[in-house]
Design an enzyme around this catalytic site. Sequence first.
Site, mmCIF file in Angstrom:
data_model
loop_
_atom_site.group_PDB
_atom_site.id
_atom_site.type_symbol
_atom_site.label_atom_id
_atom_site.label_comp_id
_atom_site.label_asym_id
_atom_site.label_seq_id
_atom_site.Cartn_x
_atom_site.Cartn_y
_atom_site.Cartn_z
ATOM 1 C CE LYS A 186 -2.787 17.929 -1.016
ATOM 2 N NZ LYS A 186 -4.084 17.313 -0.691
ATOM 3 C CE LYS A 286 -10.352 16.078 -4.101
ATOM 4 N NZ LYS A 286 -10.360 16.278 -2.644
HETATM 5 MG MG MG Z 1 -8.285 16.410 0.637
#
Ligand code: MG
Length: 389
Positions: A186, A286
Site C-alpha cells: 500500500k 472486485k
Molecule cells: Mg487495488
Amino acid sequence: MPIEPAALLMSRSSSGEQVQTMKITRICAYQVDLPLVEGRYNWSGGKFVAVFDSTVVAIHTDSGLTGYGEVCPLGPFYLPAYAAGARAGILELAPDLLGEDPTQISKLNRRMDALLLGHPYVKSALDMACWDLLGKAAGQPVCVLLGGRYQDSVGLYRAISQETPEVMASRVGEYRAEGYRRFQLKVGDEPHRDIARIRAAAAELGPGDRLIADANTGWLMHDAMRVIQAVSDLDVYIEQPCRSYEECLSVRRHCRHPFVLDESVDSLEMLLRGHADGAMDVVNLKISKLGGLTKARQARDLCASLGIAMTLEDSWGGDIVTAAISHLAVSTPPELLFTTTDFNSYLTVSTAEGAPRRVEGRMSASTAAGLGVTPNWDVLGSPVIDLRS
Ligand code: MG
C-alpha cells in the site's frame, strides 16, 4: 451434497409439463463488525479502517433452501459505497424481490437494475445469495456453475498495510513464511517514502515472487512519474496510481512496468475502453464494485477472451465474501488469474463455517452445493432487516 428432491417445488408450465420453481419468501440482513488481526489497515492518503462494517444477507425461499451473501465496503472513502448505504439499498430493493425466483439470476439482476439505478455494491450480496441458492438447487458448487473448476487451489496475494519502509519490508518475510508469493504494497504517499517502501520490500523477495505497488489513486501524475522512474530497475507492478482513468492512462504511456487498473474499472464499458486504449496489463475485478457474481463473471469472461490477466477479489469481506471469491477464482482459466485474496484470514471473527482457509498461501473452493458456507448465527445476532411476503 445434492438436496432432497422434495425441497424443490413443482408447478405446471403453460404447456403443461412440470417445472421447478422457487420463490423468495423472506430477506434478512445482518450487520457484523469485522476487527483486524493486525489492528488496522492503512492505505493511500492517510485512509485506514480498524473495524470493517459488513452486511450478511439471507434469502429464504419456499423450497426450504436459504442462500447467503455478503457485502463489505473498504470504508466509506474507497469506492462510492458505504456500509449503511448497503443496508439502506437492500431495504429499498427487498420488498420488490419477494416472490421472485432467485435461481433465474440474470432476470433477477435486470429487475434489481430496473428498481434501483446504479449502486452496484447494494446488489452484490443479494446476487451472491441467489448464486448460493442456484447451487443448492442444482446440487453443484457455485464454481461449476460459473464455468468449471480449473484448479483445486489458487495462489493468494497479501496486502501490506502502509507503514514505514522497514516495517513493510519485514512483513514481506512474515507473509512469505505463511506461504504467500504475491505482495501488494500500500503506497500512494509522498514519493520519496514510497520509493523507499518499494525498494525495501523488493529486497526481501524470493524467486518467483511478485510485488505490486498499489497507490489506490493516491498519486498525482508527477508523483507517479517520479516513483516509477526511481524504481525503473526493479521488477514491480504499478496499480492504479492516480484518481481518474485519464491520469492513469497518461502515466501508463510513460511506464515500462506491468500496469494494473482497479478503481477506474467498474463496468464493462470501462473494461472495453481500457482494452482499446492499451491502458492495462492486469485488471482488478472486485465482486461488489461490479455488482455481484453475475456481473463479475461477465467481466471475468470478457477479460479471459481478451487475454487480460485478473486479480479477482472484492472490496473487503469475511467468510462469505471469501467463499464467493474462491468460486470465482477457481473457475477462471489459470493463466489469466494473476492472483486473488482470502480476506477472512485478516480478521479476528468468523462469520460462517465452510469458508476457505488458507493453506501454504493458497485457498480452495468448497465442493459442497452452493457457496458451501453456513453462517455462525451467534456472531451475526439478530437481523437488522427482516422482510417477509
Ligand atoms: Mg487495488
